[in-house]
Scaffold this motif. Structure first.
Motif, short mmCIF file in Angstrom:
data_model
loop_
_atom_site.label_atom_id
_atom_site.label_comp_id
_atom_site.label_asym_id
_atom_site.label_seq_id
_atom_site.Cartn_x
_atom_site.Cartn_y
_atom_site.Cartn_z
N THR A 19 -8.81 2.59 30.25
CA THR A 19 -7.98 2.33 31.25
C THR A 19 -7.72 0.74 31.85
O THR A 19 -8.70 0.22 32.54
CB THR A 19 -8.64 3.25 32.18
OG1 THR A 19 -8.60 4.59 31.84
CG2 THR A 19 -7.45 3.25 33.61
N LEU B 295 3.23 -8.29 40.33
CA LEU B 295 3.20 -7.33 41.42
C LEU B 295 3.90 -7.66 42.78
O LEU B 295 4.69 -7.13 43.16
CB LEU B 295 1.91 -6.92 41.92
CG LEU B 295 0.95 -6.09 40.68
CD1 LEU B 295 -0.63 -6.45 40.99
CD2 LEU B 295 1.35 -4.75 40.68
N THR C 63 -7.17 -6.62 45.42
CA THR C 63 -8.02 -7.14 46.69
C THR C 63 -7.36 -8.18 47.36
O THR C 63 -7.88 -8.73 48.49
CB THR C 63 -9.56 -7.28 46.55
OG1 THR C 63 -9.81 -8.28 45.51
CG2 THR C 63 -10.08 -5.99 46.15
N LEU D 131 -2.76 -1.50 28.50
CA LEU D 131 -3.59 -1.73 27.51
C LEU D 131 -4.87 -0.91 27.53
O LEU D 131 -5.26 -0.13 28.31
CB LEU D 131 -4.28 -3.12 28.36
CG LEU D 131 -3.54 -4.18 28.49
CD1 LEU D 131 -4.26 -5.58 29.02
CD2 LEU D 131 -2.94 -4.72 27.00
N ARG E 52 -14.60 -6.53 27.11
CA ARG E 52 -15.77 -6.43 28.00
C ARG E 52 -16.86 -6.94 27.33
O ARG E 52 -17.04 -6.55 26.09
CB ARG E 52 -15.85 -4.91 28.62
CG ARG E 52 -14.81 -4.37 29.29
CD ARG E 52 -14.41 -4.62 30.61
NE ARG E 52 -13.29 -4.10 31.47
CZ ARG E 52 -12.12 -4.22 31.57
NH1 ARG E 52 -11.62 -5.30 30.68
NH2 ARG E 52 -11.45 -3.68 32.17
#
Ligand SMILES: Cc1cc2nc3c(=O)[nH]c(=O)nc-3n(C[C@H](O)[C@H](O)[C@H](O)COP(=O)(O)O)c2cc1C
Length: 216
Positions: A10, A98, A158, A192, A197
């Motif tokens: 995710t 965005l 945020t 994606l 990671r």
């Protein structure tokens, strides 16, 4: 979708197709996410579903300088706005998928937390408190996971939190509430699924944080 597969694939989606997401779907996502854990099960979340495009644009104008400052700070070992660090680089006016298209994003959710319902376990330390976020951000992430399970995508942001004071009157933020996250959702143009990671062994050690590597 298989849960493990969902957890591993995710990624953030910031551009969306024109396909709308109806209120019933948004309700269903929130209905799933409300089972998230919170300290003492106090469920401190409040959600504003921002539909008014004029309001969205006003909020984007609050977020834009934050984004520009973030970009201007550049990348390095320390995150922009990291505790105890000033940003000395000038802001950079950078595009943002965005903010540039905020009126067209199918769903915009502002998640606030009632601070009276969060036991701030690390609130007495000589650093900014962090643990309280654990009572609200699992809820936010559950919204994203619930969205993915329905073929939707999105991103938790945020940047509005940094402009919280300016946003209070625009969104009617109640007293003693904090802006925890702004979540954008829709049918992603791209989802994606191969996420970058770090490996477990790079962040996990035995017994102590200076202990031997675990899981490497
Ligand atoms: C606490 C938090 C704050 C974030 N804030 C922003 C933000 O302000 N703007 C934004 O575009 N993405 C934001 N993101 C999304 C991250 O940039 C994204 O999760 C990360 O880069 C990993 O992207 P990937 O899942 O596509 O690999 C935020 C994510 C988290 C968890």
């Amino acid at each position: 979708m298989d849960l493990i597969e969902t957890l591993r694939t995710t990624g953030a989606a910031r551009t969306f197709t024109d396909q709308p997401v109806d209120d019933a779907t948004v309700t269903a996502l929130l209905d799933d996410a409300r089972f998230a854990p919170s300290g003492g099960n106090r469920q401190p979340w409040r959600v504003a579903v921002v539909k008014d495009t004029a309001l969205r644009r006003q909020l984007a104008e609050l977020m834009r300088p934050v984004w520009n400052a973030y970009v201007g700070a550049g990348s390095g070992p320390h995150a922009p706005f990291a505790f105890g660090r000033d940003i000395d680089a000038p802001p950079v006016a950078a595009p943002n998928a965005l903010l540039d298209h905020i009126a067209d994003v199918p769903v915009m959710l502002i998640v606030a937390a009632d601070l009276n319902r969060i036991a701030l376990m690390d609130g007495n330390l000589d650093r900014p408190p962090l643990a309280g976020g654990a009572s609200i951000h699992p809820f936010c992430w559950s919204i994203l996971l619930a969205a993915r399970a329905r073929g939707l995508g999105g991103v938790m942001t945020t940047f509005l939190s940094r402009a919280e004071q300016a946003a209070v009157s625009l969104v009617g933020l109640p007293a003693d509430h904090a802006l925890a996250a702004t979540i954008f959702l829709g049918h992603p143009r791209q989802q994606l699924t191969r996420l970058r990671r770090h490996e477990v062994g790079s962040f996990t050690t035995i017994d102590r944080f200076d202990g031997a590597v675990f899981g490497g």
